[in-house]
Motif scaffolding. Sequence first.
Motif, PDB file in Angstrom:
ATOM      1  N   VAL A 147       0.834  -1.204   0.000  1.00  0.00           N
ATOM      2  CA  VAL A 147       0.000   0.000   0.000  1.00  0.00           C
ATOM      3  C   VAL A 147       0.866   1.251   0.000  1.00  0.00           C
ATOM      4  O   VAL A 147       0.574   2.227  -0.688  1.00  0.00           O
ATOM      5  CB  VAL A 147      -0.981   0.003   1.199  1.00  0.00           C
ATOM      6  N   GLY A 148       1.952   1.219   0.735  1.00  0.00           N
ATOM      7  CA  GLY A 148       2.850   2.364   0.801  1.00  0.00           C
ATOM      8  C   GLY A 148       3.736   2.527  -0.428  1.00  0.00           C
ATOM      9  O   GLY A 148       4.176   3.632  -0.737  1.00  0.00           O
ATOM     10  N   ALA A 149       3.972   1.435  -1.146  1.00  0.00           N
ATOM     11  CA  ALA A 149       4.941   1.472  -2.245  1.00  0.00           C
ATOM     12  C   ALA A 149       4.313   1.505  -3.641  1.00  0.00           C
ATOM     13  O   ALA A 149       4.922   2.021  -4.575  1.00  0.00           O
ATOM     14  CB  ALA A 149       5.866   0.261  -2.151  1.00  0.00           C
ATOM     15  N   CYS A 150       3.126   0.946  -3.793  1.00  0.00           N
ATOM     16  CA  CYS A 150       2.551   0.770  -5.130  1.00  0.00           C
ATOM     17  C   CYS A 150       1.443   1.789  -5.418  1.00  0.00           C
ATOM     18  O   CYS A 150       0.610   2.058  -4.554  1.00  0.00           O
ATOM     19  CB  CYS A 150       1.985  -0.630  -5.273  1.00  0.00           C
ATOM     20  N   ASP A 151       1.458   2.310  -6.623  1.00  0.00           N
ATOM     21  CA  ASP A 151       0.435   3.253  -7.065  1.00  0.00           C
ATOM     22  C   ASP A 151      -0.337   2.668  -8.236  1.00  0.00           C
ATOM     23  O   ASP A 151       0.207   1.883  -9.021  1.00  0.00           O
ATOM     24  CB  ASP A 151       1.084   4.570  -7.533  1.00  0.00           C
ATOM     25  N   LEU A 152      -1.582   3.102  -8.376  1.00  0.00           N
ATOM     26  CA  LEU A 152      -2.370   2.695  -9.534  1.00  0.00           C
ATOM     27  C   LEU A 152      -1.721   3.224 -10.800  1.00  0.00           C
ATOM     28  O   LEU A 152      -1.263   4.363 -10.845  1.00  0.00           O
ATOM     29  CB  LEU A 152      -3.787   3.256  -9.449  1.00  0.00           C
ATOM     30  N   THR A 198       7.565   0.142  -9.715  1.00  0.00           N
ATOM     31  CA  THR A 198       8.712   1.050  -9.741  1.00  0.00           C
ATOM     32  C   THR A 198       9.148   1.320  -8.314  1.00  0.00           C
ATOM     33  O   THR A 198       8.379   1.125  -7.373  1.00  0.00           O
ATOM     34  CB  THR A 198       8.375   2.415 -10.402  1.00  0.00           C
ATOM     35  N   GLY A 199      10.356   1.798  -8.174  1.00  0.00           N
ATOM     36  CA  GLY A 199      10.863   2.129  -6.840  1.00  0.00           C
ATOM     37  C   GLY A 199      10.796   0.942  -5.907  1.00  0.00           C
ATOM     38  O   GLY A 199      11.327  -0.123  -6.198  1.00  0.00           O
ATOM     39  N   ASP A 200      10.096   1.109  -4.794  1.00  0.00           N
ATOM     40  CA  ASP A 200       9.987   0.053  -3.789  1.00  0.00           C
ATOM     41  C   ASP A 200       8.873  -0.952  -4.077  1.00  0.00           C
ATOM     42  O   ASP A 200       8.728  -1.934  -3.360  1.00  0.00           O
ATOM     43  CB  ASP A 200       9.750   0.670  -2.404  1.00  0.00           C
ATOM     44  N   CYS A 201       8.065  -0.704  -5.090  1.00  0.00           N
ATOM     45  CA  CYS A 201       6.964  -1.605  -5.425  1.00  0.00           C
ATOM     46  C   CYS A 201       7.484  -2.745  -6.312  1.00  0.00           C
ATOM     47  O   CYS A 201       7.873  -2.524  -7.455  1.00  0.00           O
ATOM     48  CB  CYS A 201       5.847  -0.855  -6.144  1.00  0.00           C
ATOM     49  N   THR A 202       7.458  -3.937  -5.760  1.00  0.00           N
ATOM     50  CA  THR A 202       7.930  -5.109  -6.501  1.00  0.00           C
ATOM     51  C   THR A 202       6.783  -5.728  -7.299  1.00  0.00           C
ATOM     52  O   THR A 202       5.614  -5.397  -7.089  1.00  0.00           O
ATOM     53  CB  THR A 202       8.486  -6.167  -5.534  1.00  0.00           C
ATOM     54  N   VAL A 203       7.122  -6.635  -8.172  1.00  0.00           N
ATOM     55  CA  VAL A 203       6.106  -7.363  -8.939  1.00  0.00           C
ATOM     56  C   VAL A 203       5.164  -8.105  -7.994  1.00  0.00           C
ATOM     57  O   VAL A 203       3.944  -8.106  -8.182  1.00  0.00           O
ATOM     58  CB  VAL A 203       6.776  -8.356  -9.925  1.00  0.00           C
TER      59      VAL A 203
END
Length: 109
Positions: free
Chosen positions: A24-29, A77-82
């Motif tokens: 929730v903190g790392a991934c954006d729509l 991207t960034g901290d958002c992993t697959v």
Amino acid sequence: MDVVSMRVANSVACENLEELKKAVGACDLRDGTCYKDYKQSLLDAQTLKSQLNYTAYRSAVCTATSKFFNCVDFVVTGDCTVEMATLMKDIVTDLFDYARCGSQDRVFF
């Protein structure tokens, strides 16, 4: 909202709480209009429901839901992993699933 879908999504969220917090903190729509378009489609469908045209209402909701599922995605991207993006998408699609649209073949069902 479908009660079964909400129960499944909330159970998954509880079982994956730490991973979900990070996601929730790392991934954006990817596309911010997905939810806005979905919400508008549901509001439009309410007119059919208020006219007691339940068949057309259900069809409109199912069409809107299908379009939403095809649109919603999270940016890796960034901290958002697959894995985080996949978890987010799976939980969102399970949460917004609607049993009357057909079989619930989402990952956590």
